[in-house]
Design an enzyme around this catalytic site. Structure first.
Site, PDB file in Angstrom:
ATOM      1  N   HIS A 160      -2.352   4.487  -3.353  1.00  0.00           N
ATOM      2  CA  HIS A 160      -1.937   5.547  -2.422  1.00  0.00           C
ATOM      3  C   HIS A 160      -0.574   6.124  -2.819  1.00  0.00           C
ATOM      4  CE1 HIS A 160      -4.774   6.179   0.816  1.00  0.00           C
ATOM      5  NE2 HIS A 160      -4.947   4.878   0.969  1.00  0.00           N
ATOM      6  N   HIS A 215      -5.139  -1.283  -3.802  1.00  0.00           N
ATOM      7  CA  HIS A 215      -5.566  -0.116  -3.019  1.00  0.00           C
ATOM      8  C   HIS A 215      -4.360   0.630  -2.457  1.00  0.00           C
ATOM      9  CE1 HIS A 215      -8.403   1.934  -0.125  1.00  0.00           C
ATOM     10  NE2 HIS A 215      -7.232   2.136   0.471  1.00  0.00           N
ATOM     11  N   GLU A 216      -3.428  -0.117  -1.843  1.00  0.00           N
ATOM     12  CA  GLU A 216      -2.278   0.521  -1.205  1.00  0.00           C
ATOM     13  C   GLU A 216      -1.333   1.140  -2.231  1.00  0.00           C
ATOM     14  OE1 GLU A 216      -2.540   1.102   1.767  1.00  0.00           O
ATOM     15  OE2 GLU A 216      -4.076  -0.374   2.230  1.00  0.00           O
TER      16      GLU A 216
END
Length: 209
Positions: free
Chosen positions: A177, A173-174
């Site tokens: 980003h 997820h990170e």
């Protein structure tokens, strides 16, 4: 000789690419440098644009990198239940993330500079995700169950490790980003995909990253 010159130019280009801009330095050092940086939101047009932008590598030895890392941790700690954060979420398009390590004793928060996923398992997890930068958004997403990760620390030392389960989901997820990928957009792209779901999530409720 020509080949050496080209390599030298590429090396210098990489070094220059890692230097902070004046605006980045100003943002990193604004206010109390021991305090949290504001978390960017998709509801703000300018902030949304930053969240959708690609991040570049960061110089681990730059003094401003250490300040950014520290302030990002404070930003994450200031949230209600956040388990990860990426530099674009505080307005800096650089490759820095914080992740809560649910795979380690004490479930510590750890930072990672220039993280790269070098391998992903074909087996997928299916579980809930939210995002600190996207208000009131929750949904189910597929993520690889196991990943291989490479990164550096503030001393410039390189590391490699295998991560699995819920913690691997947070990393994915990170790192999304850092490529300007938001889960709100990711959901649209996954509508026609099919995976074999494996429930490796530790928490039953949606978590925000």
């Amino acid at each position: 000789m020509k080949k050496i010159s080209i390599l030298f130019v590429l090396f210098i280009g990489l070094i220059n690419a890692q230097k902070f801009t004046k605006s980045e330095i100003s943002l990193i050092n604004q206010g109390n440098i021991n305090s949290a940086l504001p978390i960017y939101q998709t509801t703000d047009e300018h902030q949304h644009k930053t969240l959708l932008s690609l991040s570049t590598e960061i110089d681990p030895l730059d003094k401003n990198t250490a300040i950014l890392v520290k302030r990002m941790k404070e930003s994450l700690l200031s949230t209600d239940g956040g388990v990860g954060i990426a530099a674009p979420q505080v307005g800096i398009n650089r490759k820095v993330i914080w992740v809560q390590r649910f795979d380690k004793e004490g479930e510590p928060l750890e930072y990672f500079l220039n993280p790269v996923i070098t391998w992903r398992s074909e087996l997928q997890n299916l579980g809930p995700e939210g995002d600190l930068s996207i208000p009131e958004f929750r949904d189910q997403f597929y993520r690889s169950k196991v990943i291989q990760l490479e990164y550096v620390d503030l001393k410039g030392q390189k590391f490699s490790e295998m991560v699995e389960g819920f913690t691997a989901v947070i990393f994915q997820h990170e790192i999304d980003h850092l490529f300007g990928i938001l889960i709100s957009d990711k959901k649209k792209k996954e509508e026609n995909d099919s995976y074999q779901p494996v429930d490796a999530f530790k928490k039953s409720d949606s978590v925000r990253r």
